[in-house]
Write an enzyme that holds these catalytic residues in place. Structure first.
Site, PDB file in Angstrom:
ATOM      1  N   ASP A 197       1.079  -1.182   0.059  1.00 22.89           N
ATOM      2  CA  ASP A 197       0.019   0.052  -0.003  1.00 22.89           C
ATOM      3  C   ASP A 197       0.738   1.242  -0.017  1.00 22.89           C
ATOM      4  OD1 ASP A 197      -3.080   0.304   0.558  1.00 22.89           O
ATOM      5  OD2 ASP A 197      -2.252   1.980   1.281  1.00 22.89           O
ATOM      6  N   GLU A 238       0.329  -1.276  -4.837  1.00 25.48           N
ATOM      7  CA  GLU A 238      -0.917  -0.399  -5.126  1.00 25.48           C
ATOM      8  C   GLU A 238      -0.349   0.931  -5.533  1.00 25.48           C
ATOM      9  OE1 GLU A 238      -4.121   2.395  -3.088  1.00 25.48           O
ATOM     10  OE2 GLU A 238      -1.985   1.911  -2.711  1.00 25.48           O
ATOM     11  N   HIS A 295     -12.636   0.375  -0.677  1.00 24.18           N
ATOM     12  CA  HIS A 295     -13.036   0.904   0.511  1.00 24.18           C
ATOM     13  C   HIS A 295     -12.812   2.377   0.374  1.00 24.18           C
ATOM     14  CE1 HIS A 295      -8.705   0.262   0.655  1.00 24.18           C
ATOM     15  NE2 HIS A 295      -8.541   1.413   1.191  1.00 24.18           N
ATOM     16  N   ASP A 296     -12.140   3.146  -0.777  1.00 25.65           N
ATOM     17  CA  ASP A 296     -11.967   4.513  -1.181  1.00 25.65           C
ATOM     18  C   ASP A 296     -12.846   4.951  -1.996  1.00 25.65           C
ATOM     19  OD1 ASP A 296      -9.761   4.763   0.687  1.00 25.65           O
ATOM     20  OD2 ASP A 296      -8.169   4.201  -0.621  1.00 25.65           O
TER      21      ASP A 296
END
Length: 488
Positions: A197, A238, A295-296
């Site tokens: 991430d 990511e 989730h974003d």
């Protein structure tokens, strides 16, 4: 290790039933047999903010969610993917707390980027900062040490000032030892895939945007890939950036995220034309994880820079906002479009973005499942969730629009809805039909149709979507070798 070419679930550790034990229960209950591909468990670690994305450590599980034993149990049956924020760690972590107490004398001091590691005299230069891709007004925060002195350290992310998320110095041997420790633990706990991430931000170099700095980023990726390979752990970097960067990661041999597909599918379905989607499906790399929701939010800038007309993009964004969405915006002037277009992500559920039209939603999922790659379905999307405007109002956090926590009773009830039953049937078809391991083709079609095909040996399946009616049909060869028709 070879990843399974089947559908994966993305969920928070507490979003489906309240914890990891309940998640395991749900995977054998209402969701039984759906996620043979595995599941991405969003950060289950103790964290001081950002819903898990400011971990204190990766060596423990947040007790409110469960234990490592729960993860191992899930990992014995499913490929488990977890996040590692390679760029930063929590301000509340034992490492940074020790640094706050002891300053430069702390044994962990070298984990962090004090400003003298960036500017020789430790004094920030605004003209350098102006070139950077900023995620907050300033890329550093000031902290008061135990001695009463002030110390400024690099903080790329964080909504508070000073930030809760402290950047790690990836050049430091200390940081590399710590990351190695985290990976060794993941291996012991049955974790098979690690998402890197915010990996695009790990290199800080003056005169650059401090985002995906080449060639230095490849040295770091090479180091971490070699370590992961030795532990038989797959990596998934990511990176939200210009599509050319994803192409470079793909050329480098990495799995990548398809952050372009969600927008292209939405655009095709709302605009009722296949043009841009077809151009994309014909040229995209195949070694990707696909998603529509997460989730974003639905990625826009910088992921689709140079791929979209900003005037048309504004219309699509406005349509989503009309349907209840809120927006995440680009902060730095230099990284906005020349006409001022500044939308980073559209925050909403994908079902609401499509006006809660069941047929349009199933058409979107059919396109996702036919696009080459490993499909991931976010838990709210699995249950065709609607925008949670109440939670946004309650928390003031725009991303809460797509982060509803379902009780076991809600999961049971929602999974009985017709749209969800239809989606589950489609997931099973994608998991079980053999042709998805073969050759993919984009078939010629009228502008308001989509026709995609997979074939392998004697098996083939053809997807046909009418963009006017959203009617979706799959024609395939069944087990008896007969032509069969599946009305999605």
């Amino acid at each position: 290790m070879t990843l399974k070419n089947q559908v994966q679930l993305i969920t928070y550790p507490d979003s489906l039933g309240g914890g990891l034990k309940q998640l395991h229960q749900v995977l054998h209950g209402p969701l039984d047999g759906l996620f043979a591909g595995g599941l991405h468990i969003l950060p289950p670690f103790p964290s001081s903010g950002d819903r898990g994305f400011a971990p204190l450590t990766y060596l423990e599980i947040e007790p409110a969610f469960g234990t490592w034993e729960d993860i191992r149990r899930i990992g014995a049956e499913f490929d488990v993917l977890v996040d590692l924020m390679v760029n930063h760690i929590s301000r509340q972590s034992p490492y940074f707390q020790d640094f706050l107490a002891k300053g430069r004398a702390s044994e962990y001091a070298d984990l962090f980027l004090t400003l003298d590691k960036i500017w020789e005299d430790g004094v920030p230069v605004q003209s350098d900062i102006d070139k950077m891709f900023l995620r907050r007004p300033l890329p550093y925060s000031s902290y008061t040490l135990g001695s009463g002195e002030e110390e400024k350290v690099w903080t790329t992310f964080g909504k508070t000032d000073p930030s809760e998320q402290i950047d790690l110095d990836v050049h430091s041997p200390l940081t590399r030892d710590l990351l190695r420790q985290f990976f060794l633990n993941f291996k012991q706990q049955n974790v098979r895939i690690v998402r890197l991430d915010a990996v695009g931000y790990v290199i800080k170099k003056l005169g650059t945007s401090c985002f995906f700095v080449e060639p230095e980023i490849y040295e770091f990726l090479g180091w971490i890939k070699e370590m992961a390979d030795s532990l038989e752990i797959e990596l998934l970097p990511e990176v939200h950036s210009h599509y050319s960067i994803q192409q470079k990661l793909s050329d480098y041999g990495c799995w990548i995220y398809d952050f372009i597909l969600p927008y292209r599918v939405l655009e095709a379905l709302t605009g009722r034309t296949n043009t841009a989607l077809y151009d994309y499906l014909r040229t995209r790399p195949h070694k990707q994880f696909t998603m529509l929701d997460c989730h974003d939010g639905i990625p826009v800038k910088p992921d689709l820079d140079d791929l979209i007309d900003t005037k048309e993009a504004r219309e699509l964004v406005d349509l989503c906002v009309e349907r209840g969405a809120n927006l995440s915006l680009i902060l730095s002037e230099e990284h906005k479009a020349p006409d001022g277009f500044d939308v980073h992500q559209i925050r909403c559920t994908y079902y609401s973005a499509l006006n809660e039209d069941d047929d349009a939603y199933l058409a979107a999922r059919a396109i996702q499942f036919f696009a080459p790659g490993i499909p991931q379905v976010y838990y709210v999307g699995l249950l065709a969730g609607r925008n949670d405007l109440e939670q946004v109002a309650l928390t003031g956090e725009g991303r809460e629009i797509n982060r509803h926590n379902y009780t076991l009773e809600e999961i049971e009830a929602e999974s009985q809805r017709e749209v969800v039953q239809r989606l589950m049937k489609l997931i099973r078809f994608r998991n079980e039909y053999g042709a998805f391991g073969g050759n993919f083709r984009v078939l010629d079609a009228a502008d308001d149709e989509i026709r995609l095909m997979w074939e392998q040996g004697s098996e083939h399946c053809k997807l046909h979507i009418n963009l006017q009616s959203y009617q979706t049909v799959i024609e395939y060869i069944d087990e008896q070798g007969q032509e069969a028709v599946y009305w999605v």
